[in-house]
Design an enzyme around this catalytic site. Structure first.
Site, PDB file in Angstrom:
ATOM      1  N   LYS A  54       0.834  -1.205   0.000  1.00 60.21           N
ATOM      2  CA  LYS A  54       0.000   0.000   0.000  1.00 60.21           C
ATOM      3  C   LYS A  54       0.867   1.254   0.000  1.00 60.21           C
ATOM      4  O   LYS A  54       0.660   2.161  -0.811  1.00 60.21           O
ATOM      5  CB  LYS A  54      -0.900  -0.035   1.239  1.00 60.21           C
ATOM      6  CG  LYS A  54      -2.121   0.841   1.151  1.00 60.21           C
ATOM      7  CD  LYS A  54      -2.932   0.758   2.444  1.00 60.21           C
ATOM      8  CE  LYS A  54      -3.725  -0.540   2.526  1.00 60.21           C
ATOM      9  NZ  LYS A  54      -4.303  -0.736   3.869  1.00 60.21           N
ATOM     10  N   ARG A 124      -3.294   3.251   8.502  1.00 59.64           N
ATOM     11  CA  ARG A 124      -3.589   2.068   7.694  1.00 59.64           C
ATOM     12  C   ARG A 124      -2.436   1.087   7.708  1.00 59.64           C
ATOM     13  O   ARG A 124      -1.280   1.470   7.561  1.00 59.64           O
ATOM     14  CB  ARG A 124      -3.850   2.487   6.239  1.00 59.64           C
ATOM     15  CG  ARG A 124      -4.639   3.739   6.103  1.00 59.64           C
ATOM     16  CD  ARG A 124      -4.658   4.259   4.676  1.00 59.64           C
ATOM     17  NE  ARG A 124      -5.314   3.350   3.745  1.00 59.64           N
ATOM     18  CZ  ARG A 124      -5.336   3.556   2.442  1.00 59.64           C
ATOM     19  NH1 ARG A 124      -4.711   4.598   1.905  1.00 59.64           N
ATOM     20  NH2 ARG A 124      -5.957   2.702   1.664  1.00 59.64           N
ATOM     21  N   MET A 135      -5.647  -7.084   8.632  1.00 62.85           N
ATOM     22  CA  MET A 135      -5.210  -6.161   9.673  1.00 62.85           C
ATOM     23  C   MET A 135      -6.121  -4.947   9.643  1.00 62.85           C
ATOM     24  O   MET A 135      -7.091  -4.922   8.904  1.00 62.85           O
ATOM     25  CB  MET A 135      -3.754  -5.810   9.456  1.00 62.85           C
ATOM     26  CG  MET A 135      -2.864  -7.007   9.684  1.00 62.85           C
ATOM     27  SD  MET A 135      -1.135  -6.656   9.455  1.00 62.85           S
ATOM     28  CE  MET A 135      -1.066  -6.490   7.712  1.00 62.85           C
ATOM     29  N   ARG A 368      -3.374  -1.557  -6.485  1.00 62.01           N
ATOM     30  CA  ARG A 368      -2.542  -2.767  -6.422  1.00 62.01           C
ATOM     31  C   ARG A 368      -2.944  -3.660  -7.584  1.00 62.01           C
ATOM     32  O   ARG A 368      -4.011  -3.465  -8.178  1.00 62.01           O
ATOM     33  CB  ARG A 368      -2.733  -3.494  -5.100  1.00 62.01           C
ATOM     34  CG  ARG A 368      -4.148  -3.999  -4.946  1.00 62.01           C
ATOM     35  CD  ARG A 368      -4.401  -4.589  -3.572  1.00 62.01           C
ATOM     36  NE  ARG A 368      -5.831  -4.461  -3.292  1.00 62.01           N
ATOM     37  CZ  ARG A 368      -6.372  -4.476  -2.099  1.00 62.01           C
ATOM     38  NH1 ARG A 368      -5.637  -4.602  -1.033  1.00 62.01           N
ATOM     39  NH2 ARG A 368      -7.670  -4.370  -1.942  1.00 62.01           N
ATOM     40  N   ARG A 590       2.166 -46.844 -12.908  1.00 61.86           N
ATOM     41  CA  ARG A 590       2.182 -47.709 -11.721  1.00 61.86           C
ATOM     42  C   ARG A 590       1.501 -49.020 -12.079  1.00 61.86           C
ATOM     43  O   ARG A 590       0.281 -49.071 -12.165  1.00 61.86           O
ATOM     44  CB  ARG A 590       1.425 -47.045 -10.573  1.00 61.86           C
ATOM     45  CG  ARG A 590       1.980 -45.703 -10.113  1.00 61.86           C
ATOM     46  CD  ARG A 590       1.009 -45.122  -9.093  1.00 61.86           C
ATOM     47  NE  ARG A 590       1.540 -43.966  -8.391  1.00 61.86           N
ATOM     48  CZ  ARG A 590       1.297 -42.719  -8.741  1.00 61.86           C
ATOM     49  NH1 ARG A 590       0.550 -42.463  -9.793  1.00 61.86           N
ATOM     50  NH2 ARG A 590       1.792 -41.710  -8.041  1.00 61.86           N
ATOM     51  N   ARG A 646       6.988 -48.641 -14.088  1.00 60.85           N
ATOM     52  CA  ARG A 646       7.584 -49.089 -12.825  1.00 60.85           C
ATOM     53  C   ARG A 646       7.079 -50.480 -12.495  1.00 60.85           C
ATOM     54  O   ARG A 646       5.877 -50.739 -12.520  1.00 60.85           O
ATOM     55  CB  ARG A 646       7.191 -48.127 -11.699  1.00 60.85           C
ATOM     56  CG  ARG A 646       7.735 -48.569 -10.355  1.00 60.85           C
ATOM     57  CD  ARG A 646       7.381 -47.607  -9.257  1.00 60.85           C
ATOM     58  NE  ARG A 646       5.966 -47.684  -8.910  1.00 60.85           N
ATOM     59  CZ  ARG A 646       5.397 -46.874  -8.038  1.00 60.85           C
ATOM     60  NH1 ARG A 646       6.090 -45.912  -7.462  1.00 60.85           N
ATOM     61  NH2 ARG A 646       4.126 -46.987  -7.753  1.00 60.85           N
ATOM     62  N   GLU A 773      14.338 -43.099  -4.059  1.00 65.20           N
ATOM     63  CA  GLU A 773      13.352 -42.751  -3.037  1.00 65.20           C
ATOM     64  C   GLU A 773      13.765 -43.207  -1.653  1.00 65.20           C
ATOM     65  O   GLU A 773      13.159 -42.845  -0.658  1.00 65.20           O
ATOM     66  CB  GLU A 773      11.980 -43.325  -3.405  1.00 65.20           C
ATOM     67  CG  GLU A 773      12.009 -44.803  -3.740  1.00 65.20           C
ATOM     68  CD  GLU A 773      10.704 -45.303  -4.355  1.00 65.20           C
ATOM     69  OE1 GLU A 773       9.673 -44.639  -4.180  1.00 65.20           O
ATOM     70  OE2 GLU A 773      10.721 -46.360  -5.003  1.00 65.20           O
ATOM     71  N   SER A 792      14.706 -41.537 -11.411  1.00 64.59           N
ATOM     72  CA  SER A 792      13.469 -40.788 -11.213  1.00 64.59           C
ATOM     73  C   SER A 792      13.266 -40.659  -9.714  1.00 64.59           C
ATOM     74  O   SER A 792      13.109 -41.660  -9.012  1.00 64.59           O
ATOM     75  CB  SER A 792      12.298 -41.521 -11.861  1.00 64.59           C
ATOM     76  OG  SER A 792      11.110 -40.819 -11.591  1.00 64.59           O
ATOM     77  N   GLY A 794      11.497 -40.441  -6.549  1.00 63.98           N
ATOM     78  CA  GLY A 794      10.148 -40.665  -6.024  1.00 63.98           C
ATOM     79  C   GLY A 794      10.023 -39.809  -4.776  1.00 63.98           C
ATOM     80  O   GLY A 794      10.349 -40.230  -3.678  1.00 63.98           O
ATOM     81  N   ASN A 796       7.662 -38.631  -2.986  1.00 65.75           N
ATOM     82  CA  ASN A 796       6.763 -38.934  -1.857  1.00 65.75           C
ATOM     83  C   ASN A 796       7.486 -39.807  -0.835  1.00 65.75           C
ATOM     84  O   ASN A 796       7.582 -39.456   0.342  1.00 65.75           O
ATOM     85  CB  ASN A 796       5.509 -39.675  -2.337  1.00 65.75           C
ATOM     86  CG  ASN A 796       4.660 -38.825  -3.257  1.00 65.75           C
ATOM     87  OD1 ASN A 796       4.849 -37.613  -3.350  1.00 65.75           O
ATOM     88  ND2 ASN A 796       3.733 -39.451  -3.935  1.00 65.75           N
ATOM     89  N   CYS A 860       8.900 -38.041 -10.146  1.00 62.94           N
ATOM     90  CA  CYS A 860       7.498 -38.400 -10.299  1.00 62.94           C
ATOM     91  C   CYS A 860       6.903 -38.302  -8.903  1.00 62.94           C
ATOM     92  O   CYS A 860       7.604 -38.262  -7.928  1.00 62.94           O
ATOM     93  CB  CYS A 860       7.364 -39.800 -10.875  1.00 62.94           C
ATOM     94  SG  CYS A 860       8.196 -41.061  -9.914  1.00 62.94           S
TER      95      CYS A 860
HETATM   96  P1  ADP Z   1      -7.509  -2.369   3.618  1.00 62.27           P
HETATM   97  O1  ADP Z   1      -6.094  -2.728   3.828  1.00 62.27           O
HETATM   98  O2  ADP Z   1      -8.434  -3.303   4.286  1.00 62.27           O
HETATM   99  O3  ADP Z   1      -7.836  -2.134   2.190  1.00 62.27           O
HETATM  100  P2  ADP Z   1      -7.365   0.481   3.940  1.00 62.27           P
HETATM  101  O4  ADP Z   1      -6.185   0.937   4.681  1.00 62.27           O
HETATM  102  O5  ADP Z   1      -7.278   0.571   2.468  1.00 62.27           O
HETATM  103  O6  ADP Z   1      -7.739  -0.987   4.392  1.00 62.27           O
HETATM  104  O7  ADP Z   1      -8.541   1.349   4.474  1.00 62.27           O
HETATM  105  C1  ADP Z   1      -9.872   0.952   4.668  1.00 62.27           C
HETATM  106  C2  ADP Z   1     -10.804   1.893   3.929  1.00 62.27           C
HETATM  107  O8  ADP Z   1     -10.610   3.231   4.340  1.00 62.27           O
HETATM  108  C3  ADP Z   1     -10.589   1.870   2.446  1.00 62.27           C
HETATM  109  O9  ADP Z   1     -11.841   1.935   1.801  1.00 62.27           O
HETATM  110  C4  ADP Z   1      -9.799   3.129   2.193  1.00 62.27           C
HETATM  111  O10 ADP Z   1      -9.995   3.608   0.897  1.00 62.27           O
HETATM  112  C5  ADP Z   1     -10.345   4.072   3.240  1.00 62.27           C
HETATM  113  N1  ADP Z   1      -9.363   5.089   3.617  1.00 62.27           N
HETATM  114  C6  ADP Z   1      -8.129   4.844   4.075  1.00 62.27           C
HETATM  115  N2  ADP Z   1      -7.458   5.998   4.282  1.00 62.27           N
HETATM  116  C7  ADP Z   1      -8.281   6.988   3.917  1.00 62.27           C
HETATM  117  C8  ADP Z   1      -8.164   8.420   3.881  1.00 62.27           C
HETATM  118  N3  ADP Z   1      -7.037   9.003   4.228  1.00 62.27           N
HETATM  119  N4  ADP Z   1      -9.218   9.122   3.466  1.00 62.27           N
HETATM  120  C9  ADP Z   1     -10.353   8.502   3.099  1.00 62.27           C
HETATM  121  N5  ADP Z   1     -10.543   7.189   3.121  1.00 62.27           N
HETATM  122  C10 ADP Z   1      -9.509   6.418   3.519  1.00 62.27           C
HETATM  123 MG    MG Z   2       7.600 -44.846  -3.975  1.00 61.15          MG
HETATM  124 MG    MG Z   3      -7.732  -0.792   0.994  1.00 58.84          MG
END
Ligand code: ADP
Ligand code: MG
Ligand code: MG
Length: 901
Positions: A54, A124, A135, A368, A590, A646, A773, A792, A794, A796, A860
């Site tokens: 992020k 965040r 988180m 992302r 096999r 085999r 093996e 070969s 094996g 496992n 294998c």
């Molecule tokens: P996650 O990792 O679960 O995507 P985020 O850190 O992106 O969590 O934040 C949760 C929500 O809050 C998201 O929808 C994000 O766009 C929004 N958000 C985060 N920071 C801001 C900000 N500075 N202003 C407005 N919205 C925010």
């Molecule tokens: Mg075997």
């Molecule tokens: Mg987010």
């Protein structure tokens, strides 16, 4: 550093080493914080290790001039330092944080914690690997009595300010103080109910003000403290909470399941708030720059007016599509399309974006690479190449090889929401629907009536093979991803959910129960081998189609890879499937599977029960023509490609019936006393059959068996030649640990082959090689190679014997604990244990090729279809991997990726 680590320390030493190896080490003195926004960007998209995904992307977006609210990122190193210092804020961090807040204040002309223009921020989390929703985030931080008043004065919008405040109290209470979020949410729900409001936006300013007072009381009741008024205290505790959330159970579980290892922790992003809940021209939105389920090049976007943060994802109201935005705010709409284009060109991949519109102005909050289905992944990769954003090689590297599984099996219609009865281990992907049966016999009876069945058992064994072949899928109460049921399922392309501990099977009474709910034999269930879910009744399915995109990607992959791919296949049908999926040979046939067939297993039993060599030979003579036919079929199907066969491997007791009823039936059928069968069962009983009389040990004690098989191979190959088929048999001896074993078996086979050739006056080359093996074979591979024309691995058995872990007993048992605790970072039966088994493989290869230059080497077994294990085989310079036909596309792509990396 010798300082003891705290128990919460997130870093196993291996991952710290991995971190230290990373190229993005900050220059001394340590830089704890990276600024972004307001025309500034200390970081960039490449710095994910240090700034998290992020943070790195926020910096990148700011750098390319996108409208990003200013802020800063506290590095993942600080999170690591926090845990290593015994959960204490690292020295110097507070200072640097204050300076960085001053940067935001200055760039916006606002002040943190004070009017007239108060600055609010979001805190965040964000690690190097995306961990969606694992988180926590706190929005609107900096609100207190003073700033609430100031903001009301500034905006004249009391409703907005209390809406923000109620969210802040809730998030702070939940994330920082770990108060039960429901207690806060309940107050809002109660208010809406009392007033008869349907939506959160119906609440008035007065309602929300009253609500905030209530929430502050809830906060006090839940935490025993007043809500903190000091914004710096709010900030520091929130940063600490984000650090700690790295090790919350949810996050740990996510990393375990998704094999996220080697990370230092989470970064913390502190960013100026923008408000989608400010007025009628404000909104919050999320989008994908292309359709994440089909890959279509269409903008996929949801917006919600007068909303904030997670409102869209949480589904509190139904979001609007882009058209609605176009009608309301045409300029923002047009700008979003520009952003989409710019971001895709810049990131060179489909993006998942978060944005907010405040009073008609657009702000970007996150981007992302977007998660996608396998189908979408292929289409997007090809489109990006056509759009000249990626080279073929780059495009190949972007596809998650494992996900190709999805393409080969029907899936449950995602639009259908079915109630889940129980959940087990997702062991073999696909979607199966059928009637519950509890025995192989019943499976057969129903299958001949044309019914679809699902075999439900505690666990399966070789005895069940026939019933398994006639079932749509298997549901077992015990066992893991490499249990018998799971291995057979993947091999047969069946669906399997294993280790479903929640089901209690009552076989005698023909039902199973889940928490009191009874499911009887004949009832219809649906099982999802991709998720492990078990559902009652028939869930509708959608059929996959292998389209042109798939063919294109496979073609590119084949061009890029050097490692060959072969298939594990025992029947001509399997072999044809394998060819269709691009197999360049059969790496493992096999032979024992051929004897389990009705009409054959009894002849096998006669052989086992025979009291003399002659008796054995007589029984084997009946099997030989069948075996010859099997091999002929394989050679025909694989015309021009090598087929590694085999010789018999499993312990003989696996062929004998254990229950009294079957013993009686079999005794009658083959004309022996039932006591003879019972005697053989107890004679062949072993405490550790995996380490007992099997593999080449059988060949040594009962040479007639291997002799017969070698003869059948030679005869079938010659017959194929006469039919104009190019047969390329390779004969493989299992379970060799000492070169002497191999020498004896090899001499035996060579003689048998020669006799056939002499009889027929035709010659054909049949290389003889061995499985590696038993660890001793790897350790003495130079000796073994003197007698082996190919190796070969094996993997496992080699894994079982190297780790000293019995797979069948450990999976679903203590191995789960081992992986959870990180003793093994991943299940060693799914991905080759590089440090141990991998070392033996390397040694085996080096010793083997030193003794016999150019020795052909492959693997294998289950690992042959696992991308990480395939990468290891590529690195080791092996010639091929062999896997089940259904994993061939994965193997082809993974081999290409290994070559390109
Ligand atoms: P996650 O990792 O679960 O995507 P985020 O850190 O992106 O969590 O934040 C949760 C929500 O809050 C998201 O929808 C994000 O766009 C929004 N958000 C985060 N920071 C801001 C900000 N500075 N202003 C407005 N919205 C925010
Ligand atoms: Mg075997
Ligand atoms: Mg987010």
């Amino acid at each position: 550093m010798l300082r003891p680590r705290s128990s919460e320390c997130p870093m196993p030493s291996s991952s710290r080493r991995a971190a230290a190896r990373s190229s993005r080490q900050p220059a001394a003195p340590q830089k704890r914080i990276y600024l972004f926004g307001d025309g500034k960007a200390d970081g960039n998209a490449k710095m994910k290790d240090l700034l998290g995904g992020k943070g790195a992307n926020l910096a990148e977006m700011a750098a390319i001039g996108l409208p990003v609210p200013p802020g800063f990122t506290i590095t993942t190193e600080m999170c690591d330092a926090f845990f290593r210092g015994g959960n204490k804020m690292p020295a110097g961090l507070e200072d640097e944080t204050r300076k960085s807040i001053a940067f935001i204040e200055k760039s916006l002309g606002r002040t943190f914690g004070k009017g007239p223009k108060a600055l609010l921020v979001s805190i965040r989390s964000g690690a190097a690997a995306s961990m969606p929703g694992m988180m926590d985030t706190v929005l609107n931080l900096g609100l207190n009595e003073q700033t609430v008043a100031a903001l009301i004065k500034e905006t004249g919008n009391t409703r907005f300010v209390y809406d923000s405040y109620r969210r802040f109290i809730t998030m702070y209470g939940d994330v920082v103080m770990h108060a039960d979020r429901k207690r806060f949410e309940h107050e809002f729900e109660a208010l809406k109910k009392a007033r008869g409001y349907k939506q959160d936006t119906d609440a008035t300013a007065e309602d929300l003000q009253g609500l905030c007072e209530k929430l502050l009381r809830v906060y006090r009741a839940a935490t025993g403290e007043d809500f903190p008024q000091d914004p710096w205290q709010q900030l520091e505790t929130a940063i600490e909470a984000v650090f700690r959330s790295w090790n919350n159970p949810r996050a740990i579980e996510y990393r375990r399941l998704n094999r996220v290892v080697g990370l230092r922790g989470t970064a913390v992003n502190v960013q100026a708030m923008v408000f989608g809940n400010l007025d009628d021209n404000s909104a919050t939105g999320v989008g994908f720059t292309r359709d994440p389920s089909t890959g279509e090049n269409t903008f996929f976007c949801d917006v919600l007016f007068k909303a904030q943060g997670e409102d869209v994802v949480a589904g509190i109201r139904t979001p609007l599509h882009l058209d609605a935005l176009k009608a309301a705010l045409p300029k923002v709409h047009a700008e979003l399309f520009k952003v989409r284009d710019l971001l895709e060109r810049h990131q060179r991949d489909m993006q998942d974006i978060e944005f907010t519109i405040q009073s008609g102005k657009l702000y970007l909050l996150q981007c992302r690479n977007g998660k996608r289905t396998a189908k979408a992944a292929l289409k997007i990769a090809i489109d990006l190449v056509n759009e000249k954003l990626l080279t073929r090689e780059e495009a190949l590297l972007k596809i998650d090889a494992s996900s190709l599984n999805q393409l080969l099996h029907p899936t449950f219609d995602p639009r259908h929401k079915a109630a889940v009865l129980a959940e087990g281990v997702p062991a073999s992907p696909g979607a199966a629907v059928g009637r519950v049966v509890f025995s192989s016999k019943e499976a057969e009876e129903r299958a001949v009536q044309g019914e679809k069945v699902i075999l439900v058992r505690h666990e399966t064994s070789a005895d069940d093979i026939r019933g398994m072949a006639l079932s749509e899928g298997f549901l077992t109460a015990r066992g893991g991803r490499t249990s018998h049921a799971a291995v057979v399922a993947r091999q047969m392309g069946k669906v399997c959910v294993s280790g479903c501990g929640a089901i209690e099977i009552d076989e005698p009474h023909q039902f199973f129960s889940v928490r009191g709910q009874i499911v009887r034999s004949g009832d219809i269930i649906s099982i999802d081998g991709g998720t492990g879910k078990v559902m009652l009744g028939e869930v509708p399915r959608v059929q996959p189609r292998l389209d042109e995109d798939f063919a294109t990607i496979m073609h590119w992959a084949d061009d890029a890879r050097t490692l060959k791919v072969r298939a594990n296949a025992d029947t001509p049908a399997d072999a044809r499937k394998a060819r269709e999926f691009g197999a360049q040979g059969i790496g493992l046939c096999r032979t024992e599977h051929m004897f389990f067939d009705e009409g054959r297993i009894n002849k096998m039993r006669e052989m086992i029960l025979a009291k003399s060599v002659d008796g054995r030979r007589r029984a084997l003579a009946k099997l030989e023509p069948m075996q010859r036919e099997d091999f002929f079929g394989l050679f025909k199907a694989m015309d021009g490609l090598p087929v590694t066969i085999r010789l018999l491997d499993p312990p003989l007791h696996e062929f004998l019936p254990l229950d009294a009823r079957t013993q009686e039936r079999v005794a009658e059928e083959i004309g022996v006393q039932v006591e003879e069968i019972q005697a053989a069962v107890s004679r062949l009983h072993e405490s550790n059959p995996m380490l007992g009389l099997r593999g080449c040990r059988l060949g040594l004690l009962f040479p007639e068996v291997y002799e017969m098989q070698a003869r059948a191979i030679a005869a079938a190959a010659l017959e194929a030649v006469r039919h104009g088929i190019k047969a390329l048999p390779e004969l493989m001896i299992p379970l060799v640990g000492h070169v002497e074993e191999l020498r004896l078996m090899r001499d035996l086979c060579v003689a048998a082959i020669k006799r056939v050739q002499d009889e027929q006056g035709l010659c054909i080359e049949i290389p003889i090689g061995t499985m590696i093996e038993v660890p001793r074979a790897a350790l003495t591979a130079d000796k073994v190679a003197e007698q082996a024309e190919f190796f070969s691995f094996g993997t496992n058995d080699l894994t079982q014997m190297t780790l000293g872990v019995s797979r069948d007993d450990a999976e679903g048992g203590f191995l789960v604990e081992y992986v959870t605790r990180g003793i093994y970072p991943v299940d060693p039966f799914a991905t080759i244990d590089r440090d141990g088994v991998g070392k033996l493989m390397k040694m085996g290869k080096e010793l083997g090729r030193a003794a016999r230059p150019g020795l052909k080497i492959g693997i294998c077994g289950e690992h042959g279809g696992d991308p990480e294990s395939i990468a290891l085989c590529h690195e080791l310079g092996f010639d091929y991997v062999s896997c089940s036909p259904y994993r061939l596309p994965i193997a082809r792509l993974a081999a290409a990726q290994a070559a390109l990396k």
